[in-house]
Design an enzyme around this catalytic site. Structure first.
Site, PDB file in Angstrom:
ATOM      1  N   GLU B  58      36.993 -26.815  51.606  1.00 29.98           N
ATOM      2  CA  GLU B  58      35.614 -27.224  50.060  1.00 29.98           C
ATOM      3  C   GLU B  58      37.211 -25.223  49.797  1.00 29.98           C
ATOM      4  O   GLU B  58      37.781 -24.920  48.632  1.00 29.98           O
ATOM      5  CB  GLU B  58      35.009 -26.918  50.448  1.00 29.98           C
ATOM      6  CG  GLU B  58      34.231 -27.803  50.160  1.00 29.98           C
ATOM      7  CD  GLU B  58      34.161 -28.262  51.870  1.00 29.98           C
ATOM      8  OE1 GLU B  58      34.654 -28.274  52.424  1.00 29.98           O
ATOM      9  OE2 GLU B  58      32.575 -28.696  51.416  1.00 29.98           O
ATOM     10  N   CYS B  89      30.574 -22.826  52.962  1.00 33.47           N
ATOM     11  CA  CYS B  89      31.642 -24.126  51.080  1.00 33.47           C
ATOM     12  C   CYS B  89      30.068 -23.430  50.019  1.00 33.47           C
ATOM     13  O   CYS B  89      30.934 -23.646  49.469  1.00 33.47           O
ATOM     14  CB  CYS B  89      31.551 -25.316  51.803  1.00 33.47           C
ATOM     15  SG  CYS B  89      33.059 -25.204  53.311  1.00 33.47           S
TER      16      CYS B  89
END
Lengths: 164, 164
Positions: B58, B89
């Site tokens: 991510e 993330c």
């Protein structure tokens, strides 16, 4: 465990980083990572300059420390940061297994260490962090206050129309 | 809001990224970021290769999307990721103001969207994320299972002594 003198020394280094951020018109937050008495990672907020949302002081210091140790694990390191880490940075600190964090000012709106969450003391995770808060809190906070006051002042000046 | 067909298409792209991670002996997690029907950021876990704790799928996709849009704000973007995001993330996704996230498999041990925390639905923060879970869950999970099974098998083989 660092001595009080060492803690002050390293937080002053984090404050130097924060001042560099202010000089570049970035929200003044700075961080350093210490390993065996050496600073192996440092960073200040550079979000605006690089338009990268992950360029917080802590993330940049962690990236540098990872490179210095050639390891994603920062198991014998201490992180010093002028402001209480946000969710993202707290997650990065936990992922890196940093055992000890010292921070300056609290962040009531976004802090994830004591203010909104206590992420670093979650027994469900495979790593907990020993946290020391309020280290050189006054100068860390003042730097932020001065920065936001200047922004508000600038906005006010921009609204003024010349009388001619 | 993406159509079901689009959702499947983009999650398949995230799965391709995850497979690339597996090929490089990284935990197979992949992500893509979509803006105006275009993939503007993609990434797969590269933590071991670069020994950088922040190199999650991510984060790398977000870095790329920030560069593509020349903006730290990803306000009209959607993120597709094969595994429920961790704390770090999730924080990055919130910081970037990504409005919508689609993920595949749940992560009971470290997931911060539904499993351990519900960070993306915290009304105290200045941004909330619309989340769709369980997208192509089976292949996302299978990839991880196969990966960890292979690791265990390898460890077992390494313990065996040759009979000679």
């Amino acid at each position: 465990m660092a001595t009080e003198r060492e803690i002050t020394f390293y937080m002053k280094e984090a404050l130097k980083e924060a001042r560099d951020a202010a000089l570049m018109n970035e929200v003044p937050i700075g961080a350093v990572i210490v390993h065996d008495g050496q600073i192996i990672g440092r960073g200040h907020n550079m979000r605006e300059r690089y338009q990268d949302v992950t360029y917080h002081a802590e993330i940049l210091a962690i990236n540098e420390a990872n490179q210095a140790l050639r390891s994603w694990r920062l198991e014998n390191c201490e992180l010093y940061v002028t402001l209480e880490p946000c969710i993202m940075c707290s997650g990065a600190i936990i992922n890196a297994r940093i055992p000890r964090v010292y921070y300056g000012a609290a962040d009531p709106k976004a802090g994830a260490v004591h203010s909104l969450y206590q992420l670093m003391n979650d027994q469900r995770l495979n790593h907990q962090v020993e946290v020391h808060a309020g280290i050189m809190e006054a100068p860390c906070q003042q730097l932020l206050k001065d920065f936001f006051r200047a922004i508000r002042r600038r906005k006010k000046i921009l609204k003024q129309k010349p009388n001619r």
